[in-house]
Design a protein around this motif. Structure first.
Motif, PDB file in Angstrom:
ATOM      1  N   SER A  13       0.626  -1.270  -0.058  1.00  0.00           N
ATOM      2  CA  SER A  13      -0.005   0.010  -0.249  1.00  0.00           C
ATOM      3  C   SER A  13       0.937   1.242  -0.040  1.00  0.00           C
ATOM      4  O   SER A  13       2.113   1.192   0.395  1.00  0.00           O
ATOM      5  CB  SER A  13      -0.865  -0.212   1.175  1.00  0.00           C
ATOM      6  OG  SER A  13      -0.125   0.177   2.503  1.00  0.00           O
ATOM      7  N   PRO A  14       0.376   2.406  -0.427  1.00  0.00           N
ATOM      8  CA  PRO A  14       1.156   3.787  -0.383  1.00  0.00           C
ATOM      9  C   PRO A  14       1.736   4.075   0.958  1.00  0.00           C
ATOM     10  O   PRO A  14       2.635   4.575   0.896  1.00  0.00           O
ATOM     11  CB  PRO A  14       0.180   4.600  -0.911  1.00  0.00           C
ATOM     12  CG  PRO A  14      -0.933   3.944  -1.656  1.00  0.00           C
ATOM     13  CD  PRO A  14      -1.027   2.709  -1.211  1.00  0.00           C
ATOM     14  N   VAL A  15       0.809   3.637   1.915  1.00  0.00           N
ATOM     15  CA  VAL A  15       1.252   4.175   3.170  1.00  0.00           C
ATOM     16  C   VAL A  15       2.357   3.109   3.798  1.00  0.00           C
ATOM     17  O   VAL A  15       3.406   3.990   4.219  1.00  0.00           O
ATOM     18  CB  VAL A  15       0.013   3.929   4.326  1.00  0.00           C
ATOM     19  CG1 VAL A  15       0.542   3.953   5.674  1.00  0.00           C
ATOM     20  CG2 VAL A  15      -1.234   4.907   3.924  1.00  0.00           C
ATOM     21  N   GLY A  52       1.778   8.487  -1.682  1.00  0.00           N
ATOM     22  CA  GLY A  52       0.220   8.763  -1.638  1.00  0.00           C
ATOM     23  C   GLY A  52      -0.140   9.073  -3.103  1.00  0.00           C
ATOM     24  O   GLY A  52      -1.220   8.614  -3.608  1.00  0.00           O
ATOM     25  N   ALA A  78       0.964  10.170   3.321  1.00  0.00           N
ATOM     26  CA  ALA A  78       0.457   8.984   2.314  1.00  0.00           C
ATOM     27  C   ALA A  78      -0.953   9.022   2.927  1.00  0.00           C
ATOM     28  O   ALA A  78      -1.905   8.751   1.937  1.00  0.00           O
ATOM     29  CB  ALA A  78       1.157   7.978   2.707  1.00  0.00           C
ATOM     30  N   ALA A  79      -1.553   8.664   4.040  1.00  0.00           N
ATOM     31  CA  ALA A  79      -2.707   8.321   4.443  1.00  0.00           C
ATOM     32  C   ALA A  79      -3.647   9.526   4.134  1.00  0.00           C
ATOM     33  O   ALA A  79      -4.779   9.367   3.795  1.00  0.00           O
ATOM     34  CB  ALA A  79      -2.887   8.066   6.029  1.00  0.00           C
ATOM     35  N   VAL A 130      -3.609  11.682   1.813  1.00  0.00           N
ATOM     36  CA  VAL A 130      -3.622  11.959   0.361  1.00  0.00           C
ATOM     37  C   VAL A 130      -4.661  10.972  -0.089  1.00  0.00           C
ATOM     38  O   VAL A 130      -5.250  11.083  -1.006  1.00  0.00           O
ATOM     39  CB  VAL A 130      -2.302  11.840  -0.487  1.00  0.00           C
ATOM     40  CG1 VAL A 130      -2.565  11.632  -1.798  1.00  0.00           C
ATOM     41  CG2 VAL A 130      -1.724  13.166  -0.129  1.00  0.00           C
ATOM     42  N   VAL A 131      -4.449   9.472   0.334  1.00  0.00           N
ATOM     43  CA  VAL A 131      -5.143   8.526  -0.049  1.00  0.00           C
ATOM     44  C   VAL A 131      -6.657   8.545   0.191  1.00  0.00           C
ATOM     45  O   VAL A 131      -7.581   8.534  -0.499  1.00  0.00           O
ATOM     46  CB  VAL A 131      -4.705   7.052   0.620  1.00  0.00           C
ATOM     47  CG1 VAL A 131      -5.670   5.988   0.569  1.00  0.00           C
ATOM     48  CG2 VAL A 131      -3.411   6.759   0.144  1.00  0.00           C
ATOM     49  N   LYS A 144      -8.230  12.563  -1.992  1.00  0.00           N
ATOM     50  CA  LYS A 144      -7.373  12.672  -3.294  1.00  0.00           C
ATOM     51  C   LYS A 144      -7.612  14.207  -3.500  1.00  0.00           C
ATOM     52  O   LYS A 144      -6.429  14.902  -3.979  1.00  0.00           O
ATOM     53  CB  LYS A 144      -8.061  11.893  -4.229  1.00  0.00           C
ATOM     54  CG  LYS A 144      -7.580  11.974  -5.708  1.00  0.00           C
ATOM     55  CD  LYS A 144      -7.901  10.756  -6.555  1.00  0.00           C
ATOM     56  CE  LYS A 144      -7.360  10.982  -8.010  1.00  0.00           C
ATOM     57  NZ  LYS A 144      -8.000  10.047  -9.034  1.00  0.00           N
ATOM     58  N   LEU A 174      -4.469  16.473  -2.890  1.00  0.00           N
ATOM     59  CA  LEU A 174      -3.173  16.115  -3.232  1.00  0.00           C
ATOM     60  C   LEU A 174      -2.171  17.315  -3.767  1.00  0.00           C
ATOM     61  O   LEU A 174      -0.929  17.530  -3.107  1.00  0.00           O
ATOM     62  CB  LEU A 174      -3.210  15.109  -4.185  1.00  0.00           C
ATOM     63  CG  LEU A 174      -1.721  14.490  -4.749  1.00  0.00           C
ATOM     64  CD1 LEU A 174      -0.681  14.086  -3.707  1.00  0.00           C
ATOM     65  CD2 LEU A 174      -1.946  13.220  -5.703  1.00  0.00           C
TER      66      LEU A 174
END
Length: 269
Positions: free
Chosen positions: A8-10, A143, A208-209, A211-212, A215, A218
């Protein structure tokens, strides 16, 4: 590599900033091989770190933020401008209230709220202040990849993490070496030096969290991280690198740092 790409991105941001933290620890570890480093070398390393941060602020953060706002037509600069200013204001507020001491400054020149903490703790907090926007920048970059923006790439996020990691080496040394010079043991100097980057994984996960989850934020988040980093460079890194009489060498270090980060971002991004 496939294992990393499937995370995951995080988690990617977390692992990337564990790397940057590790490079900080590596820089702090120079106290095990040398009691001191010349101020000339430290100033060059600080200049290098400043150059990396300036380049990362544009190539990895502001430029993508503007590109992500293309749908706003003539006003595509708005998210980047707002985010950039807010990032600088945020760091200014932290700078006003967080007790900290600039490198090579006497205890009497400590900034932030008044405290009886010793100069060692205050110096660590000063470098920790540097590392908040760095961790946030890496987190937001990963993210951006996670939410699928075309202008964001895993290569660019990795390039940013590599650049931040490289410039963290001199930051780790910039904490541990002065502490060793003040008489702390090598082990304590190392512990304080590496501890200054512990905030990076925390800030990366938060960035990261955020931004996810949101959205549309960002472009603002990317620019926010850029504004915070530029504030740190102008308010602390560059002045500190110029304070000991080696300004020309520190300036060349800054130029080289900028070139290294620009090369990484263009080559990998």
């Amino acid at each position: 590599m496939d294992f990393f790409l499937n995370l995951s991105p995080v988690m990617q941001a977390f692992l990337a900033t564990l790397f940057t933290w590790g490079v900080t620890a590596l820089g702090a570890a120079v106290v095990f091989t040398a009691k001191d480093i010349s101020k000339r070398v430290l100033d060059i390393m600080l200049g290098f770190a400043g150059g990396v941060m300036i380049a990362a602020s544009y190539w990895s953060l502001l430029a993508p933020a503007i590109e992500m706002s293309e749908h706003m037509g003539a006003f595509k600069f708005v998210p980047a401008t707002i985010g950039f200013i807010l990032g600088a204001v945020f760091l200014r507020l932290v700078d006003m209230f967080l007790p900290h001491l600039h490198i090579n400054a006497p205890r009497s020149e400590a900034e932030g709220v008044e405290t009886d903490w010793n100069s060692s703790i205050l110096l660590v907090l000063a470098i920790t202040l540097h590392n908040i926007p760095e961790g946030l920048a890496v987190g937001v970059a990963f993210g951006a990849v996670g939410v699928g923006y075309e202008s964001a790439s895993i290569g660019g996020a990795i390039a940013l993490a590599l650049g931040i990691g490289i410039q963290n080496f001199p930051e780790g040394a910039a904490v541990s070496v002065p502490l060793r010079r003040q008489g702390l043991s090598r082990f304590k100097s190392f512990l304080y030096g590496q501890a200054s980057a512990i905030v990076e994984p925390i800030a990366a996960v938060v960035g990261a969290a955020a931004v996810v989850v949101a959205k549309p934020l960002l472009p603002y988040a990317l620019a926010f991280a850029a504004g915070a980093m530029i504030f740190v460079v102008v308010e602390e890194v560059i002045p500190e690198s110029q304070a000991s009489g080696y300004g020309d060498q520190a300036t060349m270090g800054c130029i080289i740092g900028f070139a290294v980060m620009m090369t990484l971002d263009v080559a990998l991004g």
